[in-house]
Scaffold this motif. Sequence first.
Motif, mmCIF file in Angstrom:
data_model
loop_
_atom_site.group_PDB
_atom_site.id
_atom_site.type_symbol
_atom_site.label_atom_id
_atom_site.label_comp_id
_atom_site.label_asym_id
_atom_site.label_seq_id
_atom_site.Cartn_x
_atom_site.Cartn_y
_atom_site.Cartn_z
ATOM 1 N N THR A 155 -3.053 53.242 97.940
ATOM 2 C CA THR A 155 -2.413 53.740 99.305
ATOM 3 C C THR A 155 -3.558 54.458 100.039
ATOM 4 O O THR A 155 -4.701 54.606 99.673
ATOM 5 N N LEU A 156 -3.120 54.758 101.247
ATOM 6 C CA LEU A 156 -4.092 55.219 102.097
ATOM 7 C C LEU A 156 -4.653 56.527 101.813
ATOM 8 O O LEU A 156 -5.847 56.738 102.024
ATOM 9 N N ALA A 157 -3.878 57.288 100.778
ATOM 10 C CA ALA A 157 -4.269 58.429 100.367
ATOM 11 C C ALA A 157 -5.505 58.202 99.246
ATOM 12 O O ALA A 157 -6.232 59.272 98.947
ATOM 13 N N ASP A 158 -5.795 57.152 98.939
ATOM 14 C CA ASP A 158 -6.927 56.945 97.955
ATOM 15 C C ASP A 158 -8.388 56.731 98.713
ATOM 16 O O ASP A 158 -9.288 56.435 97.878
ATOM 17 N N LEU A 159 -8.193 56.506 99.917
ATOM 18 C CA LEU A 159 -9.511 56.724 100.906
ATOM 19 C C LEU A 159 -9.896 58.024 101.082
ATOM 20 O O LEU A 159 -9.148 58.848 101.395
ATOM 21 N N ASP A 160 -11.279 58.007 101.031
ATOM 22 C CA ASP A 160 -11.864 59.531 101.154
ATOM 23 C C ASP A 160 -12.459 59.713 102.472
ATOM 24 O O ASP A 160 -13.459 59.036 102.994
#
Length: 558
Positions: A155-160
């Motif tokens: 998901t987009l939450a996995d991008l830092d």
Amino acid sequence: MNTTPPSLPARESLTVEFKSDRKRLSDNDLVEAVVCLANAEGGELWLGVEDDGTPTGLHAEHLQLAGLGGLVAARTSPSVAVTVTPVFLGGVNVAHIAVPKGSAEVSTSGGVYLRRRIKHDGTPECAPMLPHDRASRTAHFGLADASALPVAGATLADLDPLERERLRQSVQQYGGDRVLLDLDDEALDGALGLTARQANGMRAPTLTGLLLVGREQALRDLVPTHEFAFQVLAREAVGFNEFRRFPLLKALDWLETNFRPYNPEHEIQVGLFRVPVPRVDFGAFREAVANALVHRDYHRLGAVHVRLDDGGLTISNPGGLVDGVTLANLLTTEPRPRNRALADAMKRVGVVERSGRGVDKIYRGMLRFGRPEPDYRRTDSQNVVLRLATVDADEAFLKLVVAEEGRLGTSLPIDSLIALAALRELKRLTSEDLAAHIQRDIAQAKRTLETLLEAGLVQAHGATKGRTYTLSPGVYMADGNKAAYTRQAGFSALQHEQLVLNYARQHGSIRRSEVVELCRLTAPQSRDLLKRLKVAGQLVQHGERRGAYYTLAEPAQG
């Protein structure tokens, strides 16, 4: 037209399979054996031969081989076009079936995927092709790009956000595409292929996105094949041995930071400039490491290894060279990235060579310092292995290169640099010799040498046919090594004649091959020298062509 029948190999191998036909090999087993070979490197299937290599003959139902090729084609997908040749061995008839390497993964018409591989004991076997094997093979042929696809469960939450900032800083640091700096996060994702739209309209991270700006935990969970190591070995002792799973830009920073203390440098004066001389050129180091991380096969388990030992620096990555790239065309073939989306993103960031000629940069980083060329000889179908020697730089050679580049106002062409390095090592070259080094045709090699001749860096010896080249006297003089030039430029024609006459006097006769070795001449030059001595009445020829030899002429009677 007469053709030589195929010869039976001594044993089975990755490309050789023996199949007994005493009890009639079933059609299914025959087709599966073909599929197995086609999904590896292709090869030859010998029908009617036991596993130990003993010919026992074809079953009566297989003596008519005319329809065997059609059977295989009809029962493979995509169809495999084999060549069937009858061979008479040991008093029995067997069949030699030549199997081409598949251009994609091949299955039986029943959906069975097999591939040939070598077991731990060195013997071959046919093993099932699992889903990751098939995906890896598809990427190997450039038929699919896993780095452009969304990663399941991401998901987009996995991008830092911190890695996004590192990416923008890298664009500035490495001189990447500055248009990227004006984009917001969503536009940046689209421009670099960090995310992809799904059927529901939502964006999801691609493999490229996770590898460039993903959180470390997400990489551990969702891309378990991603891992790299930095190791320092000195006299069999381990000085440093760390494995990490950082996103790629952080990985490069970490590797460079840890490598720097092991890469001392000093400076030399070249004219008005001071030129740094590192143990390993940092541009070559960065390009080699980035290539290993970008072009590795992410379907395979295994780490990218960066290993420094007493003999040099070794960088290896899982996944062999992609289809169409070989050690013989590494310098000249068009770029064929396994992970195209990832490679394109790294080029736009500026981390790797934007022209796709990163191998040239690695060669340049070694050769301009007078070090050996990069060594890829340990590369195989499973791994790409690059070895960079860390021997002392040849400072005189470096000064020569820097001075010539200053005169030209640009970097030396890579072919010219390879030519100078080869002449430095081998002392004397022909156009044919250089063609193999630069992986180009003889005409291009000759143009390269003639350009260096015009620049005064090399000297030509002999006529157009059989012409050889050495470094020019000016190069040896600049190195303070006049004797070396005298040795390499060779003797005068008169000295060559005396060498040949003395040899014939001492040994009774001389052949052209012996003149080549004695005088360090080419075959045509040796032939001309012998002809000159024969016409002058000093040598007598016996025999013709390859059997010819020469003796001293009898002195005239007074």
